[in-house]
Design an enzyme around this catalytic site. Sequence first.
Site, short mmCIF file in Angstrom:
data_model
loop_
_atom_site.label_atom_id
_atom_site.label_comp_id
_atom_site.label_asym_id
_atom_site.label_seq_id
_atom_site.Cartn_x
_atom_site.Cartn_y
_atom_site.Cartn_z
N GLU A 27 0.83 -1.21 0.00
CA GLU A 27 0.00 0.00 0.00
C GLU A 27 0.86 1.26 0.00
O GLU A 27 2.02 1.23 0.40
CB GLU A 27 -0.89 0.01 1.25
CG GLU A 27 -2.34 -0.35 0.99
CD GLU A 27 -3.13 0.72 0.23
OE1 GLU A 27 -2.55 1.52 -0.55
OE2 GLU A 27 -4.35 0.76 0.43
N ASP A 28 0.26 2.36 -0.41
CA ASP A 28 0.97 3.64 -0.36
C ASP A 28 0.92 4.24 1.04
O ASP A 28 1.93 4.67 1.59
CB ASP A 28 0.40 4.62 -1.41
CG ASP A 28 -1.12 4.81 -1.32
OD1 ASP A 28 -1.79 4.10 -0.54
OD2 ASP A 28 -1.64 5.68 -2.06
N ASP A 31 -4.32 5.26 6.46
CA ASP A 31 -4.91 6.42 7.13
C ASP A 31 -5.91 5.87 8.15
O ASP A 31 -5.51 5.44 9.23
CB ASP A 31 -5.55 7.27 6.02
CG ASP A 31 -6.06 8.61 6.48
OD1 ASP A 31 -5.26 9.43 6.94
OD2 ASP A 31 -7.28 8.85 6.37
N PHE A 79 -1.96 16.14 4.93
CA PHE A 79 -2.25 15.52 3.64
C PHE A 79 -0.99 15.56 2.78
O PHE A 79 -0.47 16.63 2.48
CB PHE A 79 -3.43 16.18 2.94
CG PHE A 79 -4.01 15.26 1.90
CD1 PHE A 79 -4.89 14.25 2.27
CD2 PHE A 79 -3.64 15.38 0.57
CE1 PHE A 79 -5.38 13.36 1.33
CE2 PHE A 79 -4.14 14.49 -0.38
CZ PHE A 79 -5.02 13.49 0.00
N ARG A 124 0.98 12.85 -8.49
CA ARG A 124 1.51 11.49 -8.34
C ARG A 124 2.93 11.37 -8.87
O ARG A 124 3.70 10.52 -8.41
CB ARG A 124 0.63 10.49 -9.11
CG ARG A 124 -0.74 10.26 -8.52
CD ARG A 124 -1.35 8.99 -9.10
NE ARG A 124 -2.80 8.92 -8.93
CZ ARG A 124 -3.41 8.40 -7.87
NH1 ARG A 124 -2.70 7.93 -6.86
NH2 ARG A 124 -4.73 8.36 -7.80
P1 IMP Z 1 -7.72 4.52 4.57
O1 IMP Z 1 -8.70 3.54 4.01
O2 IMP Z 1 -8.41 5.64 5.31
O3 IMP Z 1 -6.62 3.89 5.38
O4 IMP Z 1 -7.11 5.30 3.37
C1 IMP Z 1 -6.15 4.78 2.58
C2 IMP Z 1 -6.15 5.46 1.22
O5 IMP Z 1 -6.51 6.83 1.31
C3 IMP Z 1 -4.76 5.43 0.69
O6 IMP Z 1 -4.52 4.27 -0.06
C4 IMP Z 1 -4.70 6.69 -0.15
O7 IMP Z 1 -5.16 6.42 -1.45
C5 IMP Z 1 -5.65 7.63 0.52
N1 IMP Z 1 -4.96 8.59 1.42
C6 IMP Z 1 -5.01 8.65 2.76
N2 IMP Z 1 -4.26 9.65 3.24
C7 IMP Z 1 -3.70 10.25 2.15
C8 IMP Z 1 -2.79 11.34 2.00
O8 IMP Z 1 -2.31 12.01 2.94
N3 IMP Z 1 -2.45 11.66 0.72
C9 IMP Z 1 -2.92 10.97 -0.36
N4 IMP Z 1 -3.76 9.93 -0.25
C10 IMP Z 1 -4.15 9.58 0.99
MG MG Z 2 -4.60 4.33 -2.28
#
Ligand code: IMP
Ligand code: MG
Length: 177
Positions: free
Chosen positions: A97-98, A101, A150, A163
């Site tokens: 994963e990137d 959050d 962010f 990106r």
């Molecule tokens: P989660 O499901 O809330 O854990 O969110 C994960 C996804 O939200 C990541 O795979 C990203 O695509 C996006 N995301 C969450 N925080 C950021 C950020 O700070 N910058 C860019 N994308 C984010």
């Molecule tokens: Mg993502």
Amino acid sequence: MNDEIESVLITKEELSERITQLGQQIYDDYIDEPIFALCILRGSFMFFADLVRNIGKPVEVAFLHAASYFEGTESSGHVEIDKHMVDVSGKNLIIIEDIIDSGRTLAALIEHFKELNPNSIKVCTLLDKPERRVVPIDVDYVGFEVPDEFVVGYGLDYDQKYRNLPFIGILKREIYS
Ligand code: IMP
Ligand code: MG
């Protein structure tokens, strides 16, 4: 594009150094086991490409789209996974994963893949924002912990932009507020 970045959080050199270490760590952990690395699109594409190049043994690669829907920079909690054919049965799956959050995207992915009988599942993320966690997740490999800001670049976007930046930067608040 660069003038929309408040500051550089992780440089290109820091990314490269840390990803070399992660690759070595994964190599050591899977010394006698085959690896099936799954790239979660789109955010992980750059990290994934660099990481697998740093794992000094054969790695099977696969790609999957997952989208967590956003209202601005807040995830709505709605996660959609493109459940096309990724055959993980009997494989040692590493989900790449990137950023984590809330944890909702990974929780949904893990739940989905557990049912498909992989031999093992591990999670590797470039970035982790632990302060934001809503769903607990066991993460096996973390590149960097980041503050509750962010961030964009090196695969990560805001509204499909940024990106292709070669570093991780903090986006200026005026861009999204
Ligand atoms: P989660 O499901 O809330 O854990 O969110 C994960 C996804 O939200 C990541 O795979 C990203 O695509 C996006 N995301 C969450 N925080 C950021 C950020 O700070 N910058 C860019 N994308 C984010
Ligand atoms: Mg993502």
